[in-house]
Structure formats: C-alpha cells, structure tokens
Write a protein that holds these residues in place. Structure first.
Motif, short mmCIF file in Angstrom:
data_model
loop_
_atom_site.label_atom_id
_atom_site.label_comp_id
_atom_site.label_asym_id
_atom_site.label_seq_id
_atom_site.Cartn_x
_atom_site.Cartn_y
_atom_site.Cartn_z
N GLU A 54 18.25 -33.38 -59.62
CA GLU A 54 18.65 -32.26 -60.48
C GLU A 54 18.56 -30.95 -59.69
O GLU A 54 19.48 -30.13 -59.72
CB GLU A 54 17.75 -32.20 -61.72
N ALA A 55 17.47 -30.79 -58.97
CA ALA A 55 17.31 -29.57 -58.16
C ALA A 55 18.45 -29.46 -57.14
O ALA A 55 18.99 -28.38 -56.90
CB ALA A 55 15.95 -29.59 -57.45
N ALA A 56 18.83 -30.60 -56.58
CA ALA A 56 19.92 -30.61 -55.58
C ALA A 56 21.25 -30.21 -56.23
O ALA A 56 22.09 -29.55 -55.60
CB ALA A 56 20.03 -31.98 -54.93
N ILE A 57 21.45 -30.60 -57.48
CA ILE A 57 22.69 -30.22 -58.20
C ILE A 57 22.79 -28.70 -58.28
O ILE A 57 23.81 -28.10 -57.93
CB ILE A 57 22.71 -30.83 -59.63
N PHE A 58 21.70 -28.06 -58.70
CA PHE A 58 21.71 -26.60 -58.82
C PHE A 58 21.97 -25.95 -57.45
O PHE A 58 22.75 -25.01 -57.32
CB PHE A 58 20.38 -26.09 -59.38
N GLU A 59 21.29 -26.49 -56.45
CA GLU A 59 21.42 -25.91 -55.11
C GLU A 59 22.86 -26.07 -54.58
O GLU A 59 23.46 -25.11 -54.09
CB GLU A 59 20.43 -26.62 -54.19
N ASP A 60 23.39 -27.27 -54.72
CA ASP A 60 24.74 -27.54 -54.19
C ASP A 60 25.80 -26.70 -54.91
O ASP A 60 26.71 -26.16 -54.28
CB ASP A 60 25.11 -29.03 -54.36
N LEU A 61 25.68 -26.61 -56.23
CA LEU A 61 26.71 -25.88 -56.98
C LEU A 61 26.64 -24.38 -56.69
O LEU A 61 27.67 -23.71 -56.57
CB LEU A 61 26.58 -26.15 -58.49
N ALA A 62 25.42 -23.87 -56.57
CA ALA A 62 25.27 -22.45 -56.26
C ALA A 62 25.82 -22.18 -54.86
O ALA A 62 26.52 -21.19 -54.63
CB ALA A 62 23.80 -22.05 -56.35
N TRP A 63 25.56 -23.08 -53.94
CA TRP A 63 26.09 -22.94 -52.57
C TRP A 63 27.62 -22.89 -52.58
O TRP A 63 28.25 -22.11 -51.88
CB TRP A 63 25.57 -24.09 -51.71
N LEU A 64 28.22 -23.74 -53.45
CA LEU A 64 29.69 -23.77 -53.54
C LEU A 64 30.25 -22.47 -54.13
O LEU A 64 31.45 -22.25 -54.11
CB LEU A 64 30.14 -24.94 -54.42
N GLY A 65 29.36 -21.67 -54.71
CA GLY A 65 29.81 -20.40 -55.28
C GLY A 65 30.05 -20.47 -56.78
O GLY A 65 30.68 -19.58 -57.35
N LEU A 66 29.56 -21.51 -57.41
CA LEU A 66 29.76 -21.65 -58.85
C LEU A 66 28.70 -20.88 -59.63
O LEU A 66 27.54 -20.80 -59.22
CB LEU A 66 29.69 -23.13 -59.25
N GLU A 67 29.11 -20.34 -60.76
CA GLU A 67 28.16 -19.70 -61.69
C GLU A 67 28.40 -20.34 -63.03
O GLU A 67 29.53 -20.60 -63.40
CB GLU A 67 28.47 -18.20 -61.79
#
Ligand code: GLU
Length: 276
Positions: A54-67
C-alpha cells in the motif's frame, strides 16, 4: 454532473506498467474533464494485502505525478457497509448459501448441459432442513447471487440491462458469470459487491479500467440494478503486454514502477513507454 473516476489497486504486489497505464488514463481523463480522481485501496484479500505494498502504491503514484482526492478509501475498513448491502440482497432472497467446495463447483459446471453459454456455475439454495443441519455443523459456505431469483425479481428488465463503454451501448448478459460469490461466511464482501458499492458511494461517473474486467461489467450492471445504485459509464482500455505478448502480472518485477524508477526512468519516460 462532475466527472468522477477512480483507480482501485489491490495492495498485493508492486504496481507495474499496466497499473501505471490504468492510473494515468483515468487521471488524465479526470483532468481533461475538470473532474475528480479518486484512489481506492482494494484490500479485501487480507491474506495477500500488505501495508508495504500500500505504501508503495502511494509512493509510485505520487512519483508519476498523480494527485488524488483525500481521503483514500481502504475497503477493509468498511466491512459493515458491505454487510448491509449483502443484507439487502439476503432480505430479498436474491442470494443463497452455497456449501459446495471448489471441487464440487467444478464438477457441477462440467456436468451441466452447455449451450452457447459460458461454463459457469448456477445453483440454488438447499432445502431448509439440510441447510440448517449444515449450519449447525459449522460448515463453510459462500453467499452466491441467484441469477434465477434476479430474473424473477426484475422480470423483463433483467434482459434489457445495458452498459455504456467505449464501444457504445452494450446489451448486458447479466448471467454471463453465473451465480457469482458475493460474500462468504464471516466475510461479507467480494470484489464485485464492494467495488460496485464503493463506486456508487464515491459518485464515480466513469469506471476506467482494463479490458480484462469488461466481463465483470455485465454482472456489475445487474448488481447496480438490484441494489438501486446509479450505473456509471465504463471505459475499458487495452492491457499492457510484456515482450512475449502476455499481460503483465505482479510477478513481472522488472517492469514494476519501483524497478523502472531505480533504473533511472523518469515519469515522462513512463508516459512515453505507454503512449499516454
Ligand atoms: N482491484 C482491481 C485490480 O487491481 C481493480 C478492479 C477495478 O478497477 O474495478 O485489478
């Protein structure tokens, strides 16, 4: 009406390029429509869901530039809601307890006469005395949606269900997946029930997801009808394939966003690789 879409990953592994495609497609669509992008964590499978994923999901999506909209819904925290949705179906006799094991289900499917229909399970409730005996013996069971009862309750409306997706208006085949499991003894939700419930609750107007889930839309419009939930518009996008032409799975670690990031790829590279 505000455009609302979502990305609903399961925290059972690292996100890969296929997830990125889904998330970016949904996010860009929300942006283009000046709408909302919702993130939902589908962690019903507590045997496989892990906090580090779950933590990786947040990290990956934020890295991709998603909000995404706060706050994020985590399905495991809302079991009582799924239970109440299930209770509505129980009350209307639209589900039944099925005590068959996996093997017995496979045998029943193999033994059933097959026409054009997919090979799916269709069954019915046990006689009350037998059900009582099995309940008293503490046997495990699944709550299955009764296609037969749904047909009886909806009448002609059962056969005129439709869903809209990028291919146009499709006549739903609500029985396509048979008497699907909607819950289990001591576990009031399955993917189908929780996902349909949560999409409606979040006011999702557009469900954007991979075409591997197009089949589920046939069932989901039936559940929406039975639970009196508004049907969203669907967009089923193509799947990202690996070099062998197979769809990506969580085991394709080399194509996980984490691995690609660590190998020096940028979010722009990911978009270019995916053509989004
Ligand atoms: N949790 C599902 C998955 O990761 C997504 C289901 C959906 O988008 O409806 O495949």
């Amino acid at each position: 009406m505000t455009f609302v879409t979502r990305f609903a990953p399961s925290p059972t592994g690292l996100l890969h390029l296929g997830h990125a495609f889904s998330a970016l497609t949904a996010f860009d669509a929300a942006r283009a429509a000046d709408g909302c992008f919702v993130l939902r964590i589908e962690d019903l499978d507590q045997g496989r869901a892990r906090p580090e994923f779950e933590a990786a999901i947040f990290e990956d999506l934020a890295w991709l530039g998603l909000e995404w909209e706060q706050k994020v819904r985590r399905q495991s925290e809302h079991m009582a809601e799924y239970e109440s949705a299930l209770a509505k179906l129980i009350e209307r006799n639209l589900v039944y307890r099925c005590f068959r094991t996996r093997r017995e289900i496979a045998e029943a499917i193999a033994a059933a006469p097959h026409g054009e229909e997919a090979e799916v399970f269709v069954g019915e409730a046990l006689p009350p005395e037998e059900e009582q005996t099995r309940l008293e013996a503490g046997e495990a069971y699944a709550w299955r949606l009764s296609q037969k009862k749904a047909r009886a309750v909806l009448g002609p409306a059962y056969f005129t269900l439709v869903f809209q997706d990028e291919t146009g208006l499709t006549r739903a085949e609500p029985g396509k997946l048979g008497d699907v499991v909607l819950a289990r003894k001591e576990f009031p939700a399955s993917y189908h029930l929780a996902s349909v419930w949560d999409d409606a609750l979040a006011g999702v107007t557009h469900v954007i997801r991979g075409e591997d889930l197009r089949e589920s839309a046939h069932l989901h419009v039936l559940l929406q009808k039975l639970l009196e939930l508004p049907p969203p518009i669907y967009r089923h996008h193509h799947l990202v394939l690996d070099e062998d032409g197979k769809r990506l799975a969580k085991r394709n670690d080399a194509l996980s966003l984490k691995a690609l990031r660590e190998a020096g790829k940028t979010p722009r590279d990911i978009r270019d690789m995916l053509g989004v």
